[in-house]
Design a protein around this motif. Structure first.
Motif, short mmCIF file in Angstrom:
data_model
loop_
_atom_site.label_atom_id
_atom_site.label_comp_id
_atom_site.label_asym_id
_atom_site.label_seq_id
_atom_site.Cartn_x
_atom_site.Cartn_y
_atom_site.Cartn_z
N MET A 126 34.47 29.47 51.68
CA MET A 126 35.90 29.17 51.56
C MET A 126 36.69 30.45 51.71
SD MET A 126 36.00 28.49 47.41
CE MET A 126 34.40 27.65 47.36
N THR A 127 37.99 30.30 51.81
CA THR A 127 38.88 31.46 51.85
C THR A 127 39.25 31.87 50.43
OG1 THR A 127 40.90 30.14 51.89
CG2 THR A 127 39.85 30.63 54.02
N GLY A 128 39.83 33.05 50.33
CA GLY A 128 40.30 33.49 49.04
C GLY A 128 41.38 32.57 48.48
N ALA A 129 42.24 32.04 49.35
CA ALA A 129 43.29 31.12 48.89
C ALA A 129 42.67 29.88 48.27
CB ALA A 129 44.20 30.76 50.06
N GLU A 130 41.63 29.35 48.91
CA GLU A 130 40.96 28.17 48.35
C GLU A 130 40.27 28.50 47.03
OE1 GLU A 130 39.73 25.80 52.43
OE2 GLU A 130 38.66 27.63 51.91
N ALA A 131 39.63 29.66 46.97
CA ALA A 131 38.95 30.06 45.75
C ALA A 131 39.93 30.25 44.60
CB ALA A 131 38.15 31.33 45.99
N LYS A 132 41.10 30.80 44.89
CA LYS A 132 42.10 31.05 43.84
C LYS A 132 42.57 29.75 43.22
CE LYS A 132 46.22 33.85 43.01
NZ LYS A 132 47.16 34.82 43.62
N LYS A 133 42.72 28.71 44.03
CA LYS A 133 43.11 27.40 43.49
C LYS A 133 42.00 26.80 42.63
CE LYS A 133 46.18 26.09 47.33
NZ LYS A 133 46.38 25.12 48.44
N ARG A 134 40.79 26.99 43.06
CA ARG A 134 39.65 26.36 42.38
C ARG A 134 39.21 27.15 41.14
NH1 ARG A 134 34.46 24.29 45.81
NH2 ARG A 134 33.12 23.65 44.08
N PHE A 135 39.35 28.48 41.22
CA PHE A 135 38.89 29.34 40.13
C PHE A 135 40.05 30.23 39.70
CE2 PHE A 135 35.22 28.61 42.98
CZ PHE A 135 34.41 27.88 42.12
N PRO A 136 40.91 29.75 38.80
CA PRO A 136 42.15 30.46 38.46
C PRO A 136 41.93 31.78 37.73
CG PRO A 136 41.82 28.56 37.02
CD PRO A 136 40.79 28.46 38.10
N GLN A 137 40.70 32.07 37.32
CA GLN A 137 40.45 33.36 36.65
C GLN A 137 40.56 34.53 37.61
OE1 GLN A 137 38.29 30.88 37.22
NE2 GLN A 137 36.14 31.55 37.07
#
Length: 389
Positions: A126-137
């Motif tokens: 995934m992209t960082g944008a997708e990861a940020k949504k999924r993993f808010p930490q």
């Protein structure tokens, strides 16, 4: 005191405990010796948690060892009732453009993905944008990062893993001797003679898994191949745990071009408002006996300012705990698991270059198969001969 045995194991940390357990399972005569009382905090196998993931970006040769380790942890859990392995997921993050490196390997996300595909390991990219949504930490993601996520990864409890394997080895007949220092080791014909602080051990085979102390016993060529580096672990208090769900993953986050431009870490343990993080350094070497074990406040301050601040949600500057450990590192950051080039009845398991614990249970099984059955094939990638004369 004179002891005769089929196998003597020198050093009972991650690799030694695993080897003792696996050899004892094969109904061999085993004596394990350690100068301390493992599990302990004086080597490389402590610090509450260690990352594990099946797709190892260091190379495909490692993948079977991790798969075996995961199976063995679950078998040990069933046998002992211990909680050893938590599959909370593992995430690897790298810059979206430009160079990055981890353990000397470039483009670690792509390498991890390649190993996952080749070995049928469930994963996502995934992209960082997708990861940020999924993993808010992970608040410091810019959005264009390359991200590898492995739901079956997670962490193991190193002290518990070592203790469980030593207990099972002893229950299966192995003799576990702690507080006994090995002074010298030499091959005499078809025997290995080990001199200790309590006497002499004569064995058909010796396995040296002494980590940072190994080169002193093994001599050439190990004394020129193994370097000991001090590493530091930090536990920072969290101001708020809400960003860290119960399935928050362990993480490896490369945010710059070099091997030291990264941090790795763990989600807070249940009910524990701390986050454990670390980076690595390879510039300064030491020895196992000279390791500076106290961690100064300035070291934790530097770690937070350089790697944590602006990246991990609610990680305060308050240091709950810090600890030093050591890596024993080879020139190519790979393992050495091989017979000694000058003593064919001595097997060396070192160095593991800072990424060994996840493989340790599988290494113990592979070494047991190699020394009992002659099945060295799976370990050929870790030959000492790759470094030349």
């Amino acid at each position: 005191m004179l002891t005769e045995t089929e196998f003597v194991i020198v050093g009972l940390g991650a690799m030694g405990a695993a080897s003792a357990y696996q050899l004892a399972k094969r109904d061999t005569s085993v004596v394990g010796v350690d100068r301390f009382a493992p599990p302990h905090d004086l080597g490389s196998s402590h610090g509450e948690t260690r990352i594990t993931r099946a797709a190892v970006g260091e190379g495909g040769a490692y993948a079977p060892l991790v798969a075996a380790s995961h199976r063995i942890w679950r078998e040990l859990e069933a046998e002992t009732g211990e909680d050893l392995f938590r599959a909370c997921g593992a995430i690897v993050i790298a810059p979206g453009s430009g160079a990055s490196s981890h353990h000397g390997k470039p483009d670690f996300v792509a390498r991890s993905t390649e190993v996952a595909v080749e070995n049928g390991i469930p994963h996502e990219t995934m992209t960082g944008a997708e990861a940020k949504k999924r993993f808010p930490q992970f608040v410091g993601l810019s959005g264009d990062e390359k991200v590898y996520y492995e739901p079956g990864g997670g962490y193991v409890f190193p002290e518990k893993c070592i203790g469980a394997q030593l207990a099972r080895a002893a229950a299966l007949g192995a003799e576990i001797r702690t507080g006994e220092e090995v002074l010298s080791l030499a091959q005499d014909g078809d025997r290995v003679v080990v001199e200790t602080s309590r006497g002499k051990i004569i064995a058909r085979h010796a396995i040296v898994s002494a980590g940072g102390w190994a080169s002193n016993l093994l001599g050439s060529p190990f004394d020129r191949l193994l370097t000991v580096n001090r590493q530091v672990l930090h536990w920072f208090e969290l101001d708020d745990m809400s960003a860290y769900s119960t399935d928050a993953p362990v993480f490896i986050w490369m945010h710059g071009p070099g091997d030291v431009d990264y941090l790795y870490g763990f989600p807070p343990l249940p009910g524990d408002p701390r986050i454990k993080v670390a980076t690595e350094q390879y510039a300064a070497s030491t020895t196992a006996d000279d390791l500076v074990r106290d961690v100064g406040a300035e070291e934790s301050g530097w770690m937070h300012e350089t790697h944590v601040a602006g990246r991990l949600a609610d990680a305060s500057t308050r240091v709950a705990k810090a600890a030093a450990c050591l890596y024993t590192v080879t020139p190519d950051n790979g393992f050495i698991i091989d017979r000694h080039p000058h003593m064919d009845r001595v097997v060396a398991i070192s160095a593991c270059s800072g990424h060994g614990f996840k493989h340790s249970a599988g290494i113990g099984e592979a070494v047991a198969k190699a020394v009992v059955d002659g099945a060295w094939g799976p370990l050929e990638a870790f030959s000492v001969g790759r470094f030349g004369g």
